[in-house]
Design a protein around this motif. Structure first.
Motif, PDB file in Angstrom:
ATOM      1  N   GLN A  18       0.832  -1.194   0.000  1.00  0.00           N
ATOM      2  CA  GLN A  18       0.000   0.000   0.000  1.00  0.00           C
ATOM      3  C   GLN A  18       0.870   1.249   0.000  1.00  0.00           C
ATOM      4  N   LEU A  19       0.528   2.200  -0.874  1.00  0.00           N
ATOM      5  CA  LEU A  19       1.220   3.487  -0.896  1.00  0.00           C
ATOM      6  C   LEU A  19       0.732   4.333   0.268  1.00  0.00           C
ATOM      7  N   ASP A  21      -0.308   7.947   2.183  1.00  0.00           N
ATOM      8  CA  ASP A  21      -1.147   9.076   1.792  1.00  0.00           C
ATOM      9  C   ASP A  21      -0.299  10.294   1.446  1.00  0.00           C
ATOM     10  N   GLU A  23       1.374  11.120  -1.142  1.00  0.00           N
ATOM     11  CA  GLU A  23       2.449  11.003  -2.118  1.00  0.00           C
ATOM     12  C   GLU A  23       1.906  11.243  -3.522  1.00  0.00           C
ATOM     13  N   GLN A  24       2.625  11.993  -4.325  1.00  0.00           N
ATOM     14  CA  GLN A  24       2.221  12.309  -5.690  1.00  0.00           C
ATOM     15  C   GLN A  24       2.802  11.288  -6.663  1.00  0.00           C
ATOM     16  N   TRP A  28       3.640   3.180 -10.546  1.00  0.00           N
ATOM     17  CA  TRP A  28       4.387   2.334  -9.618  1.00  0.00           C
ATOM     18  C   TRP A  28       4.200   0.873  -9.982  1.00  0.00           C
ATOM     19  N   ARG A  47      -1.482   5.787 -12.289  1.00  0.00           N
ATOM     20  CA  ARG A  47      -2.549   6.581 -11.689  1.00  0.00           C
ATOM     21  C   ARG A  47      -3.149   7.522 -12.711  1.00  0.00           C
ATOM     22  N   SER A  51      -7.997   9.686  -7.661  1.00  0.00           N
ATOM     23  CA  SER A  51      -7.227   9.164  -6.526  1.00  0.00           C
ATOM     24  C   SER A  51      -6.236   8.074  -6.926  1.00  0.00           C
ATOM     25  N   GLY A  52      -6.503   7.352  -8.006  1.00  0.00           N
ATOM     26  CA  GLY A  52      -5.575   6.325  -8.469  1.00  0.00           C
ATOM     27  C   GLY A  52      -5.565   5.082  -7.597  1.00  0.00           C
ATOM     28  N   ARG A  54      -3.998   2.720  -4.978  1.00  0.00           N
ATOM     29  CA  ARG A  54      -3.091   2.890  -3.846  1.00  0.00           C
ATOM     30  C   ARG A  54      -2.693   1.562  -3.199  1.00  0.00           C
ATOM     31  N   ILE A  55      -3.383   0.460  -3.560  1.00  0.00           N
ATOM     32  CA  ILE A  55      -3.110  -0.836  -2.935  1.00  0.00           C
ATOM     33  C   ILE A  55      -2.953  -1.904  -4.014  1.00  0.00           C
ATOM     34  N   ASP A  75       7.284   9.851  -9.436  1.00  0.00           N
ATOM     35  CA  ASP A  75       6.429  10.911  -8.915  1.00  0.00           C
ATOM     36  C   ASP A  75       5.981  11.854 -10.032  1.00  0.00           C
TER      37      ASP A  75
END
Length: 115
Positions: A18-19, A21, A23-24, A28, A47, A51-52, A54-55, A75
């Protein structure tokens, strides 16, 4: 990062990455069996403007030994970074033991983390 052994299939485990919170991150990928030399991405997310993703949740063959995982990220400014983790098989309760090391690729940001 977390590892969970499947209750219904003992030869399977779930690897969850999980990324954090804020982070731009725009791109990944995850190598769930990193050898320390060659990155072999088995999972990738790009992304969008929202929100893209994240997990990442990956179904893997059970491995009793520690699992070496590498996460590469880019990034919003185009800078690349790499985190390498070593996660135990869950012999002890709590989060996996993680090591963050600088990326080797040219142009990658050096990443350090306290784990």
């Amino acid at each position: 990062m977390d590892r969970e052994r499947s209750r219904s299939a003992p030869e399977v485990e779930w690897l969850i990455v999980q990324l954090g919170d804020g982070e731009q991150i725009v791109d990944w990928s995850v190598d769930p069996a990193h050898d320390g030399e060659v990155f072999r991405g088995a999972w990738h997310a790009l992304r969008d403007a929202h929100s893209g993703v994240r997990i990442a949740r990956m179904r893997m063959p059970w491995q009793a030994a520690p699992r070496r995982v590498c996460v590469r990220a880019i990034d919003a400014q185009g800078r690349a970074s790499e985190l390498r983790f070593v996660a135990d098989a869950g012999a002890t309760p709590g989060p996996p033991h993680a090591h963050a090391v600088p990326a080797r690729a040219r142009g990658c940001a050096q990443v350090e983390a306290l784990c």
